[in-house]
Design an enzyme around this catalytic site. Structure first.
Site, PDB file in Angstrom:
ATOM      1  N   GLY A  10       0.794  -1.268  -0.011  1.00 39.33           N
ATOM      2  CA  GLY A  10       0.067   0.006   0.105  1.00 39.33           C
ATOM      3  C   GLY A  10       0.841   1.098  -0.054  1.00 39.33           C
ATOM      4  O   GLY A  10       2.181   1.214  -0.035  1.00 39.33           O
ATOM      5  N   TYR A  11       0.258   2.531   0.100  1.00 33.70           N
ATOM      6  CA  TYR A  11       0.956   3.678  -0.128  1.00 33.70           C
ATOM      7  C   TYR A  11       1.710   3.850   0.959  1.00 33.70           C
ATOM      8  O   TYR A  11       3.084   3.845   0.855  1.00 33.70           O
ATOM      9  CB  TYR A  11      -0.033   4.650   0.018  1.00 33.70           C
ATOM     10  CG  TYR A  11       0.234   6.146   0.164  1.00 33.70           C
ATOM     11  CD1 TYR A  11       1.451   6.752  -0.784  1.00 33.70           C
ATOM     12  CD2 TYR A  11      -0.229   6.926   0.999  1.00 33.70           C
ATOM     13  CE1 TYR A  11       1.845   8.039  -0.752  1.00 33.70           C
ATOM     14  CE2 TYR A  11       0.217   8.308   1.075  1.00 33.70           C
ATOM     15  CZ  TYR A  11       1.067   8.866   0.255  1.00 33.70           C
ATOM     16  OH  TYR A  11       1.724  10.071   0.143  1.00 33.70           O
ATOM     17  N   SER A  34      -6.196  -6.140  -2.582  1.00 32.35           N
ATOM     18  CA  SER A  34      -7.356  -5.523  -2.973  1.00 32.35           C
ATOM     19  C   SER A  34      -7.526  -4.172  -3.211  1.00 32.35           C
ATOM     20  O   SER A  34      -8.253  -3.558  -3.705  1.00 32.35           O
ATOM     21  CB  SER A  34      -8.159  -5.880  -1.785  1.00 32.35           C
ATOM     22  OG  SER A  34      -8.051  -5.393  -0.634  1.00 32.35           O
ATOM     23  N   ASP A  58      -5.011 -13.061   2.229  1.00 38.35           N
ATOM     24  CA  ASP A  58      -6.001 -12.218   3.278  1.00 38.35           C
ATOM     25  C   ASP A  58      -5.691 -12.480   4.501  1.00 38.35           C
ATOM     26  O   ASP A  58      -5.713 -13.764   4.848  1.00 38.35           O
ATOM     27  CB  ASP A  58      -7.399 -12.558   2.518  1.00 38.35           C
ATOM     28  CG  ASP A  58      -8.626 -11.773   3.429  1.00 38.35           C
ATOM     29  OD1 ASP A  58      -8.061 -11.203   4.440  1.00 38.35           O
ATOM     30  OD2 ASP A  58      -9.855 -11.549   2.888  1.00 38.35           O
ATOM     31  N   SER A 124      -4.098   6.154  13.610  1.00 36.83           N
ATOM     32  CA  SER A 124      -4.840   7.221  13.116  1.00 36.83           C
ATOM     33  C   SER A 124      -5.203   8.418  13.943  1.00 36.83           C
ATOM     34  O   SER A 124      -5.627   8.092  15.165  1.00 36.83           O
ATOM     35  CB  SER A 124      -5.644   6.973  12.198  1.00 36.83           C
ATOM     36  OG  SER A 124      -6.561   8.126  11.580  1.00 36.83           O
ATOM     37  N   THR A 126      -7.719   9.855  13.566  1.00 40.29           N
ATOM     38  CA  THR A 126      -9.116   9.948  13.840  1.00 40.29           C
ATOM     39  C   THR A 126      -9.641   9.171  15.235  1.00 40.29           C
ATOM     40  O   THR A 126     -10.680   9.416  15.622  1.00 40.29           O
ATOM     41  CB  THR A 126      -9.710   8.783  12.756  1.00 40.29           C
ATOM     42  OG1 THR A 126      -9.034   7.564  12.746  1.00 40.29           O
ATOM     43  CG2 THR A 126      -9.538   9.554  11.496  1.00 40.29           C
ATOM     44  N   TYR A 148     -14.458   3.701  10.537  1.00 36.75           N
ATOM     45  CA  TYR A 148     -13.123   3.649  10.258  1.00 36.75           C
ATOM     46  C   TYR A 148     -12.100   3.992  11.751  1.00 36.75           C
ATOM     47  O   TYR A 148     -11.631   3.209  12.061  1.00 36.75           O
ATOM     48  CB  TYR A 148     -12.670   4.373   8.995  1.00 36.75           C
ATOM     49  CG  TYR A 148     -11.274   4.747   9.143  1.00 36.75           C
ATOM     50  CD1 TYR A 148     -10.218   3.640   8.660  1.00 36.75           C
ATOM     51  CD2 TYR A 148     -10.626   5.765   9.468  1.00 36.75           C
ATOM     52  CE1 TYR A 148      -8.839   3.789   8.705  1.00 36.75           C
ATOM     53  CE2 TYR A 148      -9.220   5.956   9.209  1.00 36.75           C
ATOM     54  CZ  TYR A 148      -8.266   5.137   8.966  1.00 36.75           C
ATOM     55  OH  TYR A 148      -6.954   4.912   9.085  1.00 36.75           O
ATOM     56  N   LYS A 152      -9.625   1.692  14.537  1.00 41.86           N
ATOM     57  CA  LYS A 152      -8.413   1.997  15.080  1.00 41.86           C
ATOM     58  C   LYS A 152      -8.457   2.194  16.592  1.00 41.86           C
ATOM     59  O   LYS A 152      -7.718   1.625  17.192  1.00 41.86           O
ATOM     60  CB  LYS A 152      -7.931   3.379  14.460  1.00 41.86           C
ATOM     61  CG  LYS A 152      -7.931   3.307  12.928  1.00 41.86           C
ATOM     62  CD  LYS A 152      -6.744   2.433  12.489  1.00 41.86           C
ATOM     63  CE  LYS A 152      -6.170   2.554  11.251  1.00 41.86           C
ATOM     64  NZ  LYS A 152      -5.160   1.623  10.557  1.00 41.86           N
ATOM     65  N   TYR A 176      -0.999   8.510  12.930  1.00 39.41           N
ATOM     66  CA  TYR A 176      -0.634   9.415  11.618  1.00 39.41           C
ATOM     67  C   TYR A 176      -1.736  10.706  11.401  1.00 39.41           C
ATOM     68  O   TYR A 176      -2.995  10.414  11.939  1.00 39.41           O
ATOM     69  CB  TYR A 176      -0.831   8.866  10.369  1.00 39.41           C
ATOM     70  CG  TYR A 176      -0.169   7.326  10.258  1.00 39.41           C
ATOM     71  CD1 TYR A 176       0.893   7.003  11.137  1.00 39.41           C
ATOM     72  CD2 TYR A 176      -0.760   6.697   9.287  1.00 39.41           C
ATOM     73  CE1 TYR A 176       1.415   5.589  10.994  1.00 39.41           C
ATOM     74  CE2 TYR A 176      -0.110   5.264   9.167  1.00 39.41           C
ATOM     75  CZ  TYR A 176       0.777   4.952  10.071  1.00 39.41           C
ATOM     76  OH  TYR A 176       1.203   3.642   9.824  1.00 39.41           O
ATOM     77  N   LEU A 199      -6.994  14.547  -0.359  1.00 33.62           N
ATOM     78  CA  LEU A 199      -6.813  15.720  -0.843  1.00 33.62           C
ATOM     79  C   LEU A 199      -5.762  15.629  -2.101  1.00 33.62           C
ATOM     80  O   LEU A 199      -6.082  16.008  -3.223  1.00 33.62           O
ATOM     81  CB  LEU A 199      -6.513  16.948   0.007  1.00 33.62           C
ATOM     82  CG  LEU A 199      -6.277  18.277  -0.437  1.00 33.62           C
ATOM     83  CD1 LEU A 199      -7.487  18.959  -1.443  1.00 33.62           C
ATOM     84  CD2 LEU A 199      -5.864  19.353   0.496  1.00 33.62           C
ATOM     85  N   ASP A 294     -17.091  16.595   9.031  1.00 40.22           N
ATOM     86  CA  ASP A 294     -15.778  17.328   8.871  1.00 40.22           C
ATOM     87  C   ASP A 294     -15.502  18.105  10.120  1.00 40.22           C
ATOM     88  O   ASP A 294     -16.506  19.113  10.335  1.00 40.22           O
ATOM     89  CB  ASP A 294     -15.721  17.835   7.465  1.00 40.22           C
ATOM     90  CG  ASP A 294     -15.438  17.007   6.537  1.00 40.22           C
ATOM     91  OD1 ASP A 294     -14.789  15.895   6.792  1.00 40.22           O
ATOM     92  OD2 ASP A 294     -15.301  17.485   5.340  1.00 40.22           O
TER      93      ASP A 294
END
Length: 352
Positions: A10-11, A34, A58, A124, A126, A148, A152, A176, A199, A294
């Site tokens: 992943g990224y 995936s 998986d 995260s 979040t 989500y 976490k 993060y 973004l 938001d």
């Protein structure tokens, strides 16, 4: 040190694998691909001149995960794998609870069975929900405003309980903020499937002509220009934070958690304007309604990571924007070989 990296294609995972390999560590990637591409593994090998063992598995296939541990001398795990789109989690919460929680439980059970008790978890910001004040320190109230973020938060609680039950574990949760940018070579970057949720890839896809216009969600926040303010961190700084966390886990046991951010907040319009200026491109945009949930402002207090991990973000916003654009220019359609029939020529932007 031999490190298993779940979600390593992943990224953030791929950039971290490059940093691990460049520091002489052995890397084993476990990814179901995936939301990633097997070509990422080839690029990692090309960039580092090292062979990488990887498994297309998986994490919810517990027997397959068991086989990976049986076949390798794994000393530590960095756990990135999981669904990660906030909006999607609101629409389909059961999928997020099923995937993110069950896969992590299975991973932890297998780790315990093989006595692998060093773990860096990809958490995260979040988990802070709607912060009451900024900058946000690790002792801020924890909550979640979407499924989500709640996964976490639940996983962090699971890990805290595991350490409380067995003090031989060494666990670090890295919270993060907003990773952007790409590897400076332009060979690795963010390649979201479908419409980007974040973004920067939306900006770069508009810049390359893949999308006609950037949507900015809301300009009525209590910020300097009305658009939301976030703490944007270069993905390579983030990758290096994981190296620091692993180094700490070699020395001590415990359960720790750290913010990874720059400690600076930038608005959406500041990001757009900086990207345009340093890359000499035009980003047409429209203002649309703010999204439900938001928050106006979120940025980190990164002090604890500096004192506890010896880590501090080194790269600034301009470098983030330049590296993100280099990646997109080098890879107009991401990791895909297919040419996008809708890819427009530079300057062919429309607000329609």
């Amino acid at each position: 040190m031999s490190v298993l990296v779940t979600g390593g294609a992943g990224y953030i995972g791929s950039h971290t694998c490059v940093s691990l390999l460049n520091r002489g560590m052995d890397v084993i990637i476990l990814d179901d691909f995936s939301n990633s591409n097997q070509k990422v593994v080839q690029r990692i090998e090309h960039m580092t001149k090292k062979e990488v063992k990887y498994y297309s598995i998986d994490l919810k296939d517990k027997d397959a995960v068991h086989s990976v541990f049986a076949d390798n001398e794994i000393e530590a795990v960095i756990h990135f794998a999981g669904y990660k789109a906030v909006g999607e989690s609101v629409v389909n919460p059961l999928s997020y609870y099923d995937n993110n929680l069950i896969s992590t439980i299975y991973l932890l059970q297998v780790m315990k069975q093989f006595n692998v008790k060093k773990l860096v978890f990809s958490s995260s910001a979040t988990v802070y929900g709607r912060p009451k004040q900024v900058p946000i320190a690790e002792n801020a109230h924890l909550s979640a405003t979407n499924p989500y973020g709640r996964t976490k938060l639940i996983i962090e609680d699971m890990l805290r309980d595991i350490y409380a039950s067995d003090n031989d574990w060494a666990i670090t949760c890295l919270r993060y903020f907003n990773p952007i940018g790409a590897h400076p070579s332009g060979n690795l970057g963010e390649d979201p499937r479908g419409i980007p949720n974040n973004l920067m890839p939306y900006i770069t896809q508009v810049a390359i002509g893949k999308r006609p216009v950037l949507q900015i969600f809301g300009d009525g926040f209590s910020t300097k220009d009305g658009t939301g303010v976030r703490d944007y961190i270069h993905v390579m700084d983030l990758a290096e934070g994981h190296i620091c966390a692993l180094e700490q886990l070699k020395k001590v046991t415990g359960f720790n958690f750290y913010n990874l951010g720059t400690g600076k907040g930038y608005s959406v319009l500041e990001i757009v304007q900086t990207f345009e200026r340093v890359n000499h491109v035009n980003i047409p945009y429209i203002i649309t309604d703010a999204r439900m949930g938001d928050i106006p402002i979120s940025y980190a207090d990164p002090t604890a990571a500096a004192t506890g991990l010896g880590w501090k973000a080194q790269r600034g916003l301009e470098e983030m924007c330049i590296d993100a654009w280099r990646w997109q220019k080098n890879n107009p359609t991401g990791y895909s070989d297919k040419k996008n029939p809708h890819l427009m020529q530079s300057g062919d932007f429309s607000f329609s």
